[in-house]
Motif scaffolding. Structure first.
Motif, PDB file in Angstrom:
ATOM      1  N   SER A 236       0.833  -1.210   0.000  1.00 56.09           N
ATOM      2  CA  SER A 236       0.000   0.000   0.000  1.00 56.09           C
ATOM      3  C   SER A 236       0.863   1.253   0.000  1.00 56.09           C
ATOM      4  N   ILE A 237       2.003   1.193   0.681  1.00 62.50           N
ATOM      5  CA  ILE A 237       2.914   2.338   0.687  1.00 62.50           C
ATOM      6  C   ILE A 237       3.441   2.594  -0.715  1.00 62.50           C
ATOM      7  N   GLN A 238       3.809   1.517  -1.419  1.00 57.20           N
ATOM      8  CA  GLN A 238       4.319   1.684  -2.774  1.00 57.20           C
ATOM      9  C   GLN A 238       3.235   2.210  -3.707  1.00 57.20           C
ATOM     10  N   ARG A 239       2.004   1.743  -3.522  1.00 56.73           N
ATOM     11  CA  ARG A 239       0.905   2.260  -4.351  1.00 56.73           C
ATOM     12  C   ARG A 239       0.667   3.730  -4.070  1.00 56.73           C
ATOM     13  N   ALA A 240       0.806   4.117  -2.799  1.00 60.69           N
ATOM     14  CA  ALA A 240       0.633   5.525  -2.433  1.00 60.69           C
ATOM     15  C   ALA A 240       1.703   6.389  -3.092  1.00 60.69           C
ATOM     16  N   LEU A 241       2.933   5.877  -3.144  1.00 67.00           N
ATOM     17  CA  LEU A 241       4.001   6.602  -3.840  1.00 67.00           C
ATOM     18  C   LEU A 241       3.636   6.820  -5.304  1.00 67.00           C
ATOM     19  N   GLU A 242       3.112   5.770  -5.940  1.00 67.15           N
ATOM     20  CA  GLU A 242       2.717   5.875  -7.345  1.00 67.15           C
ATOM     21  C   GLU A 242       1.626   6.925  -7.527  1.00 67.15           C
ATOM     22  N   GLU A 243       0.641   6.918  -6.626  1.00 70.67           N
ATOM     23  CA  GLU A 243      -0.477   7.855  -6.741  1.00 70.67           C
ATOM     24  C   GLU A 243      -0.021   9.291  -6.515  1.00 70.67           C
ATOM     25  N   VAL A 244       0.857   9.488  -5.540  1.00 67.53           N
ATOM     26  CA  VAL A 244       1.373  10.833  -5.268  1.00 67.53           C
ATOM     27  C   VAL A 244       2.152  11.352  -6.474  1.00 67.53           C
ATOM     28  N   LEU A 325      10.572  13.677  -3.126  1.00 68.97           N
ATOM     29  CA  LEU A 325       9.655  12.618  -2.718  1.00 68.97           C
ATOM     30  C   LEU A 325      10.140  11.993  -1.425  1.00 68.97           C
ATOM     31  N   GLY A 326       9.198  11.592  -0.558  1.00 64.11           N
ATOM     32  CA  GLY A 326       9.602  10.967   0.690  1.00 64.11           C
ATOM     33  C   GLY A 326       8.459  10.297   1.410  1.00 64.11           C
ATOM     34  N   THR A 327       8.816   9.525   2.434  1.00 62.44           N
ATOM     35  CA  THR A 327       7.832   8.877   3.303  1.00 62.44           C
ATOM     36  C   THR A 327       8.172   9.185   4.749  1.00 62.44           C
TER      37      THR A 327
END
Length: 347
Positions: A236-244, A325-327
């Motif tokens: 889900s974190i990786q998908r969120a990166l893609e969406e952002v 970009l970051g988390t």
């Protein structure tokens, strides 16, 4: 979110002169040799006993001087931090108010982990445009991890902690760069990733418990959540990166191929390549990993440190676009696109 007429007028940084190499850390037994081979990190900036607020003051003064602004122009001061700044119960932004900004500007600390500067960008842009009388805002991030309860060499999986400070002056009048877009999303199902099985009370620092995201991440995967759920949360974190990234590029009116440089967090080569550059289908030569590996992960300051480095070394110029970009814990995923519109006057 897209912001009209929002610019960066000045950038300032503070990096300690002392950089401890990974080779020395391995020789001293601080850093595992197998991790040195795997992650290919170079070293960490170490500030010694220089307080984080003092580093923040140096960076802020530089950013303000470069912007050509006076302290009285500032309508907002946002101070992002990830680690303890000084005496408990004392707000570090008050140090900058006393020694630089003055007492009239609204000031507060942002505790959003490594994504603090992105949150500051969003809050500052909205604050400035809410009132025509607010011309500029000062955004600062600073941390010194050299404390007994933090081991910079084992801070987290794939990164080591560096000490530094960075600052931006955000304005509504044209500066050398334009804030094309900035956005954040939260992956709530991964909230425990940075908490692990540690109890909420009493807070760890009050009982002398060392802080290690590496240990908490391991607890999350092996103890806190069943394997399937933990894996799903990480996806889900990786998908969120893609969406952002999709939102940032769409709002900026560009494609990934148009990005001149990409500033991710100062993590290991494999993390930067797999989580960030592969997502964009861009080569590592367009990333700032080669710089970030030399100073360590400097909390919320990473991307702004990279911006300053790219400007000074001539790797960014008019017409170029930088993706930051970051988390961060939460888990939050944030990013911003910066368009360089002029050569900074201080270069």
């Amino acid at each position: 979110m897209r912001y009209a007429d929002t610019y960066i007028g000045g950038v300032g940084t503070y990096l300690p002169r002392t950089v401890v190499s990974v080779e020395k850390a391995v020789a001293k037994g601080w850093y595992p040799a197998e991790e040195a081979d795997l992650h290919q990190l170079g070293g960490a900036a170490v500030a010694g006993d220089t307080p984080a607020p003092e580093m923040a003051l140096h960076a802020a003064r530089s950013a303000l001087k470069r912007s050509g602004r006076a302290p009285g122009d500032l309508g907002l001061l946002l101070y992002a931090s990830t680690w303890h700044q000084g005496p408990d119960g004392w707000p570090p932004h008050s140090y900058l108010q006393r020694h630089l900004v003055g007492g009239d500007a609204l000031a507060t600390e942002i505790r959003q982990g490594c994504n603090g500067m992105f949150i500051a960008l969003q809050l500052a842009a909205g604050h400035l445009h809410a009132d025509p009388a607010r011309p500029a805002a000062l955004l600062v991030a600073a941390d010194n991890y050299g404390t007994p309860l933090m081991d910079r060499w084992r801070m987290g999986p794939g990164y080591i902690g560096g000490d530094a400070a960075a600052a931006l002056v955000l304005t509504k009048e044209p500066g050398f760069a334009r804030l094309a877009s900035v956005c954040t999303t939260t992956v709530t199902e991964a909230e425990e990733l940075h908490r692990g099985s540690e109890p909420l009370f009493p807070p760890g620092v009050t009982v002398g418990r060392k802080m290690s995201f590496a240990a908490r991440n391991d607890q999350f995967r092996r103890q806190v959540m069943p394997t399937g759920e933990a894996t799903a949360a990480l996806f889900s974190i990786q998908r969120a990166l893609e969406e952002v990234v999709e939102q940032l590029l769409a709002e900026s009116g560009i494609q990934a191929a148009d990005l001149t440089q990409v500033a991710f967090m100062n993590y290991s080569r494999e993390i930067v390549e797999q989580r960030c550059m592969a997502l964009l289908d861009l080569p590592m030569s367009r990333s700032t990993w080669d710089y970030g590996r030399t100073i360590g992960h400097c909390g919320a300051a990473d991307q702004v440190l990279s911006l300053d480095h790219l400007l000074i070394t001539g790797r960014l110029g008019p017409g170029d676009h930088l993706l930051m970009l970051g988390t961060g814990p939460g888990v939050t995923v944030s990013g911003a696109v910066i368009e360089i519109i002029d050569t900074p006057q201080w270069l």
